[in-house]
Design a protein around this motif. Structure first.
Motif, PDB file in Angstrom:
ATOM      1  N   GLY A 115     -29.040   2.411  -8.191  1.00 53.38           N
ATOM      2  CA  GLY A 115     -29.834   1.194  -8.011  1.00 53.38           C
ATOM      3  C   GLY A 115     -29.271   0.044  -8.831  1.00 53.38           C
ATOM      4  O   GLY A 115     -29.117  -1.078  -8.323  1.00 53.38           O
ATOM      5  N   VAL A 116     -28.926   0.327 -10.081  1.00 51.06           N
ATOM      6  CA  VAL A 116     -28.334  -0.712 -10.931  1.00 51.06           C
ATOM      7  C   VAL A 116     -27.013  -1.189 -10.328  1.00 51.06           C
ATOM      8  O   VAL A 116     -26.728  -2.391 -10.265  1.00 51.06           O
ATOM      9  N   ALA A 117     -26.196  -0.230  -9.846  1.00 48.61           N
ATOM     10  CA  ALA A 117     -24.898  -0.590  -9.262  1.00 48.61           C
ATOM     11  C   ALA A 117     -25.090  -1.490  -8.050  1.00 48.61           C
ATOM     12  O   ALA A 117     -24.366  -2.478  -7.871  1.00 48.61           O
ATOM     13  N   ALA A 118     -26.078  -1.158  -7.193  1.00 49.16           N
ATOM     14  CA  ALA A 118     -26.301  -1.960  -5.990  1.00 49.16           C
ATOM     15  C   ALA A 118     -26.713  -3.385  -6.368  1.00 49.16           C
ATOM     16  O   ALA A 118     -26.182  -4.363  -5.822  1.00 49.16           O
ATOM     17  N   LEU A 119     -27.631  -3.512  -7.318  1.00 48.69           N
ATOM     18  CA  LEU A 119     -28.081  -4.841  -7.738  1.00 48.69           C
ATOM     19  C   LEU A 119     -26.932  -5.641  -8.358  1.00 48.69           C
ATOM     20  O   LEU A 119     -26.729  -6.819  -8.044  1.00 48.69           O
ATOM     21  N   ALA A 120     -26.161  -4.965  -9.230  1.00 45.26           N
ATOM     22  CA  ALA A 120     -25.054  -5.662  -9.882  1.00 45.26           C
ATOM     23  C   ALA A 120     -23.986  -6.044  -8.856  1.00 45.26           C
ATOM     24  O   ALA A 120     -23.432  -7.144  -8.901  1.00 45.26           O
ATOM     25  N   ARG A 150     -30.371  -6.148 -20.877  1.00 47.23           N
ATOM     26  CA  ARG A 150     -30.687  -5.221 -19.800  1.00 47.23           C
ATOM     27  C   ARG A 150     -29.417  -4.977 -18.993  1.00 47.23           C
ATOM     28  O   ARG A 150     -28.561  -5.859 -18.914  1.00 47.23           O
ATOM     29  N   PRO A 151     -29.302  -3.792 -18.381  1.00 50.80           N
ATOM     30  CA  PRO A 151     -28.083  -3.496 -17.637  1.00 50.80           C
ATOM     31  C   PRO A 151     -27.717  -4.609 -16.649  1.00 50.80           C
ATOM     32  O   PRO A 151     -26.568  -5.016 -16.553  1.00 50.80           O
ATOM     33  N   LEU A 152     -28.719  -5.132 -15.941  1.00 46.86           N
ATOM     34  CA  LEU A 152     -28.394  -6.095 -14.893  1.00 46.86           C
ATOM     35  C   LEU A 152     -27.957  -7.438 -15.434  1.00 46.86           C
ATOM     36  O   LEU A 152     -27.061  -8.070 -14.887  1.00 46.86           O
ATOM     37  N   THR A 153     -28.602  -7.878 -16.520  1.00 43.09           N
ATOM     38  CA  THR A 153     -28.208  -9.185 -17.051  1.00 43.09           C
ATOM     39  C   THR A 153     -26.921  -9.061 -17.848  1.00 43.09           C
ATOM     40  O   THR A 153     -26.348 -10.047 -18.265  1.00 43.09           O
ATOM     41  N   LEU A 154     -26.457  -7.840 -18.068  1.00 42.91           N
ATOM     42  CA  LEU A 154     -25.197  -7.632 -18.778  1.00 42.91           C
ATOM     43  C   LEU A 154     -24.035  -7.412 -17.805  1.00 42.91           C
ATOM     44  O   LEU A 154     -22.999  -8.074 -17.880  1.00 42.91           O
ATOM     45  N   ILE A 155     -24.235  -6.462 -16.864  1.00 40.32           N
ATOM     46  CA  ILE A 155     -23.094  -5.980 -16.084  1.00 40.32           C
ATOM     47  C   ILE A 155     -22.533  -7.022 -15.126  1.00 40.32           C
ATOM     48  O   ILE A 155     -21.315  -7.226 -15.066  1.00 40.32           O
ATOM     49  N   ALA A 156     -23.431  -7.709 -14.400  1.00 40.90           N
ATOM     50  CA  ALA A 156     -22.917  -8.677 -13.431  1.00 40.90           C
ATOM     51  C   ALA A 156     -22.082  -9.779 -14.094  1.00 40.90           C
ATOM     52  O   ALA A 156     -20.938 -10.010 -13.686  1.00 40.90           O
ATOM     53  N   PRO A 157     -22.594 -10.445 -15.144  1.00 39.80           N
ATOM     54  CA  PRO A 157     -21.742 -11.467 -15.765  1.00 39.80           C
ATOM     55  C   PRO A 157     -20.474 -10.888 -16.377  1.00 39.80           C
ATOM     56  O   PRO A 157     -19.409 -11.511 -16.299  1.00 39.80           O
ATOM     57  N   LEU A 158     -20.575  -9.671 -16.955  1.00 40.86           N
ATOM     58  CA  LEU A 158     -19.399  -9.048 -17.562  1.00 40.86           C
ATOM     59  C   LEU A 158     -18.291  -8.857 -16.517  1.00 40.86           C
ATOM     60  O   LEU A 158     -17.123  -9.158 -16.762  1.00 40.86           O
ATOM     61  N   ILE A 159     -18.685  -8.384 -15.347  1.00 42.70           N
ATOM     62  CA  ILE A 159     -17.694  -8.130 -14.301  1.00 42.70           C
ATOM     63  C   ILE A 159     -17.151  -9.430 -13.725  1.00 42.70           C
ATOM     64  O   ILE A 159     -15.932  -9.597 -13.572  1.00 42.70           O
ATOM     65  N   ILE A 160     -18.043 -10.369 -13.433  1.00 47.99           N
ATOM     66  CA  ILE A 160     -17.572 -11.633 -12.845  1.00 47.99           C
ATOM     67  C   ILE A 160     -16.618 -12.344 -13.809  1.00 47.99           C
ATOM     68  O   ILE A 160     -15.531 -12.767 -13.430  1.00 47.99           O
ATOM     69  N   ILE A 170     -27.330   1.695 -22.920  1.00 47.94           N
ATOM     70  CA  ILE A 170     -28.308   0.627 -22.731  1.00 47.94           C
ATOM     71  C   ILE A 170     -29.607   1.253 -22.228  1.00 47.94           C
ATOM     72  O   ILE A 170     -29.577   2.150 -21.383  1.00 47.94           O
ATOM     73  N   THR A 171     -30.738   0.766 -22.708  1.00 43.81           N
ATOM     74  CA  THR A 171     -32.005   1.278 -22.182  1.00 43.81           C
ATOM     75  C   THR A 171     -32.518   0.353 -21.101  1.00 43.81           C
ATOM     76  O   THR A 171     -32.430  -0.861 -21.201  1.00 43.81           O
ATOM     77  N   LEU A 172     -33.035   0.961 -20.036  1.00 45.28           N
ATOM     78  CA  LEU A 172     -33.695   0.177 -18.998  1.00 45.28           C
ATOM     79  C   LEU A 172     -35.071  -0.196 -19.520  1.00 45.28           C
ATOM     80  O   LEU A 172     -35.611   0.450 -20.403  1.00 45.28           O
ATOM     81  N   GLY A 173     -35.639  -1.226 -18.940  1.00 43.04           N
ATOM     82  CA  GLY A 173     -36.933  -1.665 -19.436  1.00 43.04           C
ATOM     83  C   GLY A 173     -38.041  -0.644 -19.247  1.00 43.04           C
ATOM     84  O   GLY A 173     -38.836  -0.393 -20.143  1.00 43.04           O
ATOM     85  N   LEU A 196     -21.624   4.878 -13.998  1.00 42.33           N
ATOM     86  CA  LEU A 196     -22.022   3.669 -13.271  1.00 42.33           C
ATOM     87  C   LEU A 196     -20.780   2.896 -12.838  1.00 42.33           C
ATOM     88  O   LEU A 196     -20.730   2.331 -11.741  1.00 42.33           O
ATOM     89  N   GLY A 197     -19.760   2.901 -13.691  1.00 44.74           N
ATOM     90  CA  GLY A 197     -18.523   2.179 -13.396  1.00 44.74           C
ATOM     91  C   GLY A 197     -17.856   2.649 -12.116  1.00 44.74           C
ATOM     92  O   GLY A 197     -17.233   1.861 -11.406  1.00 44.74           O
ATOM     93  N   VAL A 198     -17.987   3.948 -11.817  1.00 41.19           N
ATOM     94  CA  VAL A 198     -17.364   4.489 -10.610  1.00 41.19           C
ATOM     95  C   VAL A 198     -18.048   3.926  -9.365  1.00 41.19           C
ATOM     96  O   VAL A 198     -17.395   3.511  -8.399  1.00 41.19           O
ATOM     97  N   MET A 199     -19.392   3.895  -9.403  1.00 39.17           N
ATOM     98  CA  MET A 199     -20.125   3.312  -8.277  1.00 39.17           C
ATOM     99  C   MET A 199     -19.801   1.822  -8.149  1.00 39.17           C
ATOM    100  O   MET A 199     -19.640   1.294  -7.051  1.00 39.17           O
TER     101      MET A 199
END
Lengths: 200, 187
Positions: free
Chosen positions: B167-172, A169-179, B25-28, B39-42
């Protein structure tokens, strides 16, 4: 990462980069000075002549232009439907010309020539304290060096997901990738300083 | 700029380039795959802040100029700047800056999790949607000669996807903030 430069020894290959960039800028302005479709139709014809004689295999020559040409055609079609037909035609001719010549400049100029030119153009800004011109080349090198690293980290995270039987999922991928990537900044910075690479 | 900042800027540019190379990537919960590069820009703004975020985006644009295929789909070179959607690319610069500035001002060093998350989302929307679309629309008006309303209506279809990305950017960004804080505090 392979650059888009193509080996060759034609007219455009021999022109200095600054001349090519100035010509391209002049073309960009010139194309918007006329509204005569017959005159503008010369543009894509000339551009295609130059582009397709650079020595690229035909498939590659077409493939490189496809994504940009698609957006040009889609927006022209949109303009044709909702705006004026004349405007759509003018835009199609202008942008196709510009695309062909811009792609030609990219294909006939080496990456190192571009970096030299950008560094030279950034020199005046050094006095304003905005950038150090020599840092630009270093930064380019770092990006090219670390893209594969980021990709292999992505693979590792994907494998870890698979092993645990969860979906990527985007969230479980992006945060660890960046950190994981940014955490290395201190070591890399220390290595750069230790080698005195920014001692200019 | 110290060496660490230079390295952070370069590493983040590498992340943005890599995001363009990853399969979508697909969101759930929705079937539409998202391409991660915008997304990278945000993310650049919300994680690195205004100055470094803008510089890392600028670095990616410079890589496009020098002829490396760093944009999603392997696009690159000066021909990209002949497309009618060029405003959406140039707009990355002010978008990252505005996102970064608002993040520094309203989301850095906040203890309250939800307020921080909300502020990061607003920052990502303000930069990555409002400012970015403003640049993109002006670009289409100038390059393609479209009137304002037409250029606007042609772009609106992409807004929902970009709101999800914000939303994804904020969470990440919040996750990164918790694990490896980099955002400078601006008061």
């Amino acid at each position: 990462m392979k650059s888009l430069h193509v080996e060759g020894n034609g007219l455009f290959h021999r022109l200095p980069i600054r001349a090519k960039l100035l010509l391209l800028a002049a073309l960009g302005i010139g194309l918007f000075l006329t509204r005569d479709p017959r005159l503008l139709a010369l543009g894509p014809a000339l551009g295609a002549l130059v582009w397709f004689t650079l020595g690229l295999p035909l498939r590659e020559a077409l493939g490189r232009l496809r994504p940009v040409f698609l957006t040009i055609v889609i927006v022209a079609a949109f303009s044709f439907l909702v705006n004026s037909k004349e405007e759509a035609l003018l835009q199609l001719l202008r942008l196709t010309t510009l695309m062909l010549f811009a792609a030609t400049v990219t294909a006939t100029t080496t990456v190192s020539a571009f970096i030299e030119e950008i560094t030279a153009l950034a020199r005046p800004f050094e006095k304003l304290g905005l950038v150090k011109a020599d840092d630009i080349g270093l930064a380019f090198g770092l990006v090219v060096r670390f893209v594969p690293e980021v990709l292999s980290r992505y693979e590792a995270i994907r494998e870890a997901h698979k092993a645990r039987g969860i979906k990527l999922r985007p969230l479980t991928l992006i945060a660890p990738l960046i950190i994981l990537t940014l955490r290395e900044a201190d070591q890399i910075a220390a290595a750069i300083d230790a080698r005195g690479l920014r001692r200019h | 700029m110290n060496t660490r900042d230079l390295v952070l800027v370069s590493l983040f540019a590498a992340i943005i380039v890599a995001l363009g190379l990853l399969p979508p990537i697909t969101l759930g919960f929705i079937p539409v795959p998202i391409t991660a590069q915008s997304l990278g820009v945000m993310l650049a703004g919300t994680i690195l802040g205004a100055r470094r975020g803008t510089l890392s985006v600028a670095l990616v644009i410079l890589l496009v100029i020098i002829g490396l295929p760093v944009l999603s789909g392997g696009r690159g070179g000066l021909a990209v700047f002949a497309g009618p959607t060029v405003g959406f690319l140039i707009g990355w610069l002010p978008a990252a800056f505005v996102t970064g500035y608002l993040s520094e001002r309203f989301a850095a060093g906040r203890a309250n999790g939800f307020a921080q998350l909300a502020n990061l989302f607003i920052a990502a929307v303000a930069g990555g949607v409002v400012v970015l679309y403003a640049c993109g629309i002006v670009g289409m008006m100038l390059v393609a000669g479209l009137p304002f309303m037409k250029a606007l209506s042609g772009s609106l279809a992409f807004v929902p996807g970009d709101l999800i990305k914000a939303g994804v950017a904020a969470l990440a960004a919040r996750a990164v903030q918790a694990g490896y804080p980099l955002l400078p505090v601006r008061s």
